[in-house]
Design a protein around this motif. Structure first.
Motif, short mmCIF file in Angstrom:
data_model
loop_
_atom_site.label_atom_id
_atom_site.label_comp_id
_atom_site.label_asym_id
_atom_site.label_seq_id
_atom_site.Cartn_x
_atom_site.Cartn_y
_atom_site.Cartn_z
N ALA A 1 0.76 -1.18 0.07
CA ALA A 1 0.05 0.00 -0.06
C ALA A 1 0.99 1.33 -0.02
O ALA A 1 1.91 1.15 0.52
N VAL A 2 0.55 2.16 -0.69
CA VAL A 2 1.16 3.60 -0.77
C VAL A 2 0.88 4.40 0.33
O VAL A 2 -0.11 4.43 0.84
N ASP A 3 1.81 4.90 0.94
CA ASP A 3 1.67 5.98 2.22
C ASP A 3 1.57 7.40 1.35
O ASP A 3 2.44 7.96 1.27
N TRP B 1 -5.94 13.74 -9.59
CA TRP B 1 -6.18 13.96 -8.45
C TRP B 1 -5.62 12.96 -7.48
O TRP B 1 -5.85 11.76 -7.97
N LEU B 2 -4.85 12.94 -6.34
CA LEU B 2 -4.05 12.14 -5.74
C LEU B 2 -4.47 12.11 -4.08
O LEU B 2 -4.78 13.25 -3.58
N GLU C 1 0.16 5.31 -9.35
CA GLU C 1 0.69 5.16 -8.06
C GLU C 1 2.40 5.57 -8.16
O GLU C 1 2.87 4.98 -9.12
N PRO C 2 2.91 6.03 -7.17
CA PRO C 2 4.46 6.30 -7.45
C PRO C 2 5.37 5.05 -7.43
O PRO C 2 5.03 4.28 -6.52
N LEU C 3 6.27 5.26 -8.35
CA LEU C 3 7.40 4.20 -8.44
C LEU C 3 8.58 4.84 -7.75
O LEU C 3 9.17 3.99 -7.34
N MET C 4 8.96 6.00 -8.43
CA MET C 4 10.42 6.44 -7.96
C MET C 4 10.50 8.09 -8.44
O MET C 4 9.45 8.41 -9.23
N ASP C 5 11.39 8.54 -7.58
CA ASP C 5 11.65 9.71 -8.08
C ASP C 5 12.39 10.12 -9.33
O ASP C 5 13.26 8.94 -9.73
N TYR D 1 3.98 10.42 0.85
CA TYR D 1 4.49 10.76 -0.35
C TYR D 1 4.04 12.40 -0.86
O TYR D 1 4.78 13.16 -1.51
N ARG D 2 3.01 12.66 -0.27
CA ARG D 2 2.52 14.33 -0.47
C ARG D 2 3.59 15.21 0.25
O ARG D 2 4.09 16.26 -0.27
#
Length: 302
Positions: free
Chosen positions: A2-4, A274-275, A31-35, A8-9
């Protein structure tokens, strides 16, 4: 895993505060993978009511010779741990242009501004060594509306699929069978002769057509998509006086159907992402990353 979303924000906000800009890679579910590694150049001109192209060069090779893991996602699996020569070269041994097996998105965030682009293709500059630079090409989310039909009869979409084994093209007395059975869905296409016309204030008409077309598309795809649609329309009106228009849907892509009328009427079309953690959108219940279409009258047109 699960994404936190809260972390991340906060991370994005800190990078923007420190560097002025955050650039990250998202997966097919946004969903975020990486910077992303350092940006060398970025070009993404804005055009009203038309999709924007992204061209961005990233430096992917560190001083110690290691390759950033973004290359595993966008170029070829295993590059970040590879050593030595670059094996998958084109005929001239200069660069490799790759296509993606799954959707990937680039998120660019600055203070109070967020733009998201779907990656279309990637070129890796390498020579005979491991890549040191990659170029990402993409389009913004408004392009998605060029893939959605503007249904002339959206209420006829049932979402029910039927399996066909016969190819009905050709003479009726010749039973040509499909080599592989096909699932088809029946819905009505209104002809020009008996076509329907939607009229009213431009902002309201365009918002309605986009919303009904998206809802019909998700219904055609299945109940699981209806439950969690990847794209929705912001129902909030601008409050600015909007001119009267009429549009007759002809089942072309919805962006083609409405863009000219929108431009002439002073209506702006935009799609953002929207996130979780963002401010709620009035009239919508969002919990997962969702593309939101904004239809806003930006100036009064007589």
């Amino acid at each position: 895993m699960a994404v936190d979303w809260n972390s991340y924000r906060l991370h994005r906000a800190q990078v923007v505060a420190d560097q002025g800009q955050y650039v990250g890679l998202l997966n097919e579910n946004c969903e975020p993978l990486m910077d992303c590694p350092p940006v060398v150049t970025m070009t993404a001109p804005q055009t009203k009511n038309a999709p924007t192209s992204l061209r961005m060069q990233l430096s992917v090779r560190a001083l110690d010779g290691s390759v950033h893991p973004i290359c595993d996602e966008l170029v070829a699996q295993g590059l970040s741990s590879a050593r030595g020569s670059w094996l998958e070269l084109d005929a001239e041994g200069k660069a490799l242009t790759t296509s993606l097996d799954a959707s990937r998105y680039v998120l660019v965030e600055r203070e109070d501004v967020r733009r998201v682009y779907q990656v279309t293709h990637v070129a890796a500059e390498a020579g005979r060594e491991l890549p040191s630079m990659i170029e990402i090409n993409g389009v913004d989310l408004l392009k998605k509306l060029a893939l959605v039909p503007c249904f002339s009869a959206p209420t006829t979409v049932t979402g029910k699929w039927t399996t066909f084994t016969r190819d009905w093209a050709g003479p009726e007395n010749v039973g040509v069978m499909f080599s592989k059975p096909r699932d088809l869905q029946d819905f009505k296409l209104v002809t020009v002769a008996d076509g329907v016309t939607v009229d009213g204030e431009a902002e309201s008409v365009i918002r309605r057509l986009v919303s009904e077309s998206l809802e019909a598309t998700w219904k055609a795809m299945g109940p699981e998509v209806v439950e969690a649609p990847p794209m929705v329309v912001d129902p909030t009106p601008s409050g600015v006086k909007s001119p009267y228009i009429l549009i007759r849907p002809t089942d072309r892509p919805v962006l083609e159907e409405v863009s000219a009328q929108a431009m002439a009427s002073g209506v702006a079309l935009d799609v953002d992402l929207w996130l979780p953690g963002d401010a709620p959108v009035a009239g919508l219940r969002l919990a997962e990353p969702t593309m939101v279409v904004r239809v806003q009258q930006t100036l009064e047109v007589e």
